[in-house]
Design a protein around this motif. Sequence first.
Motif, PDB file in Angstrom:
ATOM      1  N   UNK A  42       1.035  -1.131   0.193  1.00 55.97           N
ATOM      2  CA  UNK A  42       0.107   0.051   0.191  1.00 55.97           C
ATOM      3  C   UNK A  42       1.126   1.579  -0.139  1.00 55.97           C
ATOM      4  N   UNK A  43       2.445   1.069   0.709  1.00 56.03           N
ATOM      5  CA  UNK A  43       3.411   1.999   0.985  1.00 56.03           C
ATOM      6  C   UNK A  43       3.808   2.924  -0.379  1.00 56.03           C
ATOM      7  N   UNK A  44       3.973   0.859  -1.213  1.00 57.73           N
ATOM      8  CA  UNK A  44       4.366   1.021  -2.208  1.00 57.73           C
ATOM      9  C   UNK A  44       4.455   1.277  -3.806  1.00 57.73           C
ATOM     10  N   UNK A  45       4.860   3.064  -4.423  1.00 61.61           N
ATOM     11  CA  UNK A  45       4.522   2.627  -6.290  1.00 61.61           C
ATOM     12  C   UNK A  45       4.104   2.371  -7.045  1.00 61.61           C
ATOM     13  N   UNK A  46       4.810   0.758  -7.335  1.00 58.88           N
ATOM     14  CA  UNK A  46       4.489   0.046  -7.786  1.00 58.88           C
ATOM     15  C   UNK A  46       2.526  -0.927  -7.893  1.00 58.88           C
ATOM     16  N   UNK A  71      11.298   4.543   2.424  1.00 56.69           N
ATOM     17  CA  UNK A  71      12.118   3.453   2.177  1.00 56.69           C
ATOM     18  C   UNK A  71      11.408   2.156   1.611  1.00 56.69           C
ATOM     19  N   UNK A  72       9.854   2.623   1.828  1.00 60.20           N
ATOM     20  CA  UNK A  72       9.616   1.092   1.210  1.00 60.20           C
ATOM     21  C   UNK A  72       9.641   1.129  -0.552  1.00 60.20           C
ATOM     22  N   UNK A  73       9.879   1.736  -0.915  1.00 55.77           N
ATOM     23  CA  UNK A  73       9.906   2.022  -2.246  1.00 55.77           C
ATOM     24  C   UNK A  73      11.311   2.336  -3.415  1.00 55.77           C
ATOM     25  N   UNK A  74      12.696   1.139  -1.911  1.00 54.09           N
ATOM     26  CA  UNK A  74      13.825   0.810  -2.473  1.00 54.09           C
ATOM     27  C   UNK A  74      13.969  -0.305  -2.073  1.00 54.09           C
ATOM     28  N   UNK A  75      14.313  -1.664  -2.694  1.00 48.05           N
ATOM     29  CA  UNK A  75      15.646  -2.446  -2.513  1.00 48.05           C
ATOM     30  C   UNK A  75      16.438  -2.123  -2.411  1.00 48.05           C
ATOM     31  N   UNK A  76      17.578  -2.622  -1.873  1.00 46.16           N
ATOM     32  CA  UNK A  76      19.480  -2.779  -1.618  1.00 46.16           C
ATOM     33  C   UNK A  76      19.724  -3.912  -1.353  1.00 46.16           C
ATOM     34  N   UNK A  77      20.730  -4.114  -2.119  1.00 49.11           N
ATOM     35  CA  UNK A  77      22.224  -4.685  -1.981  1.00 49.11           C
ATOM     36  C   UNK A  77      23.185  -4.289  -1.651  1.00 49.11           C
ATOM     37  N   UNK A 109      14.699   0.589  -7.432  1.00 44.80           N
ATOM     38  CA  UNK A 109      13.315   1.040  -6.607  1.00 44.80           C
ATOM     39  C   UNK A 109      12.826   3.120  -7.419  1.00 44.80           C
ATOM     40  N   UNK A 110      11.620   3.185  -6.791  1.00 46.57           N
ATOM     41  CA  UNK A 110      11.701   4.159  -7.406  1.00 46.57           C
ATOM     42  C   UNK A 110      11.541   5.489  -6.148  1.00 46.57           C
ATOM     43  N   UNK A 111      12.399   6.608  -6.895  1.00 44.95           N
ATOM     44  CA  UNK A 111      11.988   7.760  -5.749  1.00 44.95           C
ATOM     45  C   UNK A 111      11.771   8.697  -6.139  1.00 44.95           C
ATOM     46  N   UNK A 112      10.975   9.355  -5.265  1.00 43.50           N
ATOM     47  CA  UNK A 112      10.014  10.416  -5.907  1.00 43.50           C
ATOM     48  C   UNK A 112      10.360  11.289  -6.348  1.00 43.50           C
ATOM     49  N   UNK A 113      11.518  11.871  -6.573  1.00 44.84           N
ATOM     50  CA  UNK A 113      11.610  13.262  -7.318  1.00 44.84           C
ATOM     51  C   UNK A 113      13.962  12.935  -7.052  1.00 44.84           C
ATOM     52  N   UNK A 114      14.161  13.867  -7.419  1.00 42.45           N
ATOM     53  CA  UNK A 114      15.652  14.173  -7.682  1.00 42.45           C
ATOM     54  C   UNK A 114      16.076  14.264  -6.024  1.00 42.45           C
ATOM     55  N   UNK A 115      15.666  15.188  -5.705  1.00 43.73           N
ATOM     56  CA  UNK A 115      16.169  15.428  -4.106  1.00 43.73           C
ATOM     57  C   UNK A 115      16.039  14.269  -3.055  1.00 43.73           C
ATOM     58  N   UNK A 116      15.225  13.584  -2.883  1.00 45.46           N
ATOM     59  CA  UNK A 116      14.580  12.609  -2.624  1.00 45.46           C
ATOM     60  C   UNK A 116      16.490  11.046  -2.704  1.00 45.46           C
ATOM     61  N   UNK A 117      16.573  11.776  -4.031  1.00 40.89           N
ATOM     62  CA  UNK A 117      17.673  10.212  -4.834  1.00 40.89           C
ATOM     63  C   UNK A 117      18.953  11.076  -3.859  1.00 40.89           C
ATOM     64  N   UNK A 127      12.857   7.732 -11.251  1.00 41.02           N
ATOM     65  CA  UNK A 127      12.778   9.138 -10.988  1.00 41.02           C
ATOM     66  C   UNK A 127      10.795   8.313 -11.020  1.00 41.02           C
ATOM     67  N   UNK A 128      10.092   8.804 -10.016  1.00 42.55           N
ATOM     68  CA  UNK A 128       9.137   9.288 -10.095  1.00 42.55           C
ATOM     69  C   UNK A 128       7.793   9.002 -11.370  1.00 42.55           C
ATOM     70  N   UNK A 129       8.366  10.329 -12.015  1.00 35.91           N
ATOM     71  CA  UNK A 129       7.497  10.849 -12.946  1.00 35.91           C
ATOM     72  C   UNK A 129       8.005   9.859 -14.158  1.00 35.91           C
ATOM     73  N   UNK A 130       9.427   8.947 -14.060  1.00 32.62           N
ATOM     74  CA  UNK A 130      10.036   8.277 -15.198  1.00 32.62           C
ATOM     75  C   UNK A 130       9.668   6.673 -14.908  1.00 32.62           C
ATOM     76  N   UNK A 131       9.065   6.285 -14.623  1.00 33.57           N
ATOM     77  CA  UNK A 131       8.784   4.981 -13.905  1.00 33.57           C
ATOM     78  C   UNK A 131       8.349   4.663 -14.755  1.00 33.57           C
TER      79      UNK A 131
END
Length: 236
Positions: free
Chosen positions: A39-43, A147-153, A163-171, A193-197
Amino acid sequence: MMKPHNVALLGLLTIGSGFLQGCAPVAVFGGASTVGMSATEERGLRGVIDDAAIKAEVNALWFDFDPVLSESVELSVREGRVLLTGAVDTPQRQIDAVRLVWKVEGVKEVIDEMLVGDGAGIGGYVGDTWVTTKLKAELLFEPEVRSSNYNIKTYAGKVYLIGIAQDQQELDRVLEIASRVDGVKEVVNYMRLLEEKDIMLAHPNREQTMPLQEQAPKVAVADPQMQMSFPAPQAR
């Protein structure tokens, strides 16, 4: 041996059963995707289910073909984009791992970051796990980051973000935080970025790498040419 598509279907039915019975969120496929987080993820929920099915089928194909692949290669899936990390002992195993991923329906891109060789060993594995855990914790409590939009390895001190960042500032904020974590040698960004998803990253030059000022020696790779982002085949 249950066939790959049956494994994926079983996982999807497990998710659906949880909703129909009004159960608490059910974690499936090794805990990689939790329904309650969708529910909190953009996907969204559909994207979480599709990615979980891809991951389950890839793992089943690997295990069927060569169990060593399942043990040696780390697999992350986000919006049909598959990130492969870890170490294999031969170039042929690397090729086989990528080839089998492309057999799975729904795969849009394969990002191959596997190393060919012995990898970083047990000590390196422990350090990588600590780095990933530390970074996830910092992002979880960072108010400017979803953070729920990020996968980290993390592998051999190299952190991969997908994953998906809300905007360049967040990234930019996430890249800054990741670069400060002890033990991190390099941060590789495969975020969108969200607008590029809805735009696939088709060109390697879209990838951003953020090396540290005092970077430790990189892990040797037997054949650097083998590391690449594979474009989707024209005919499936």
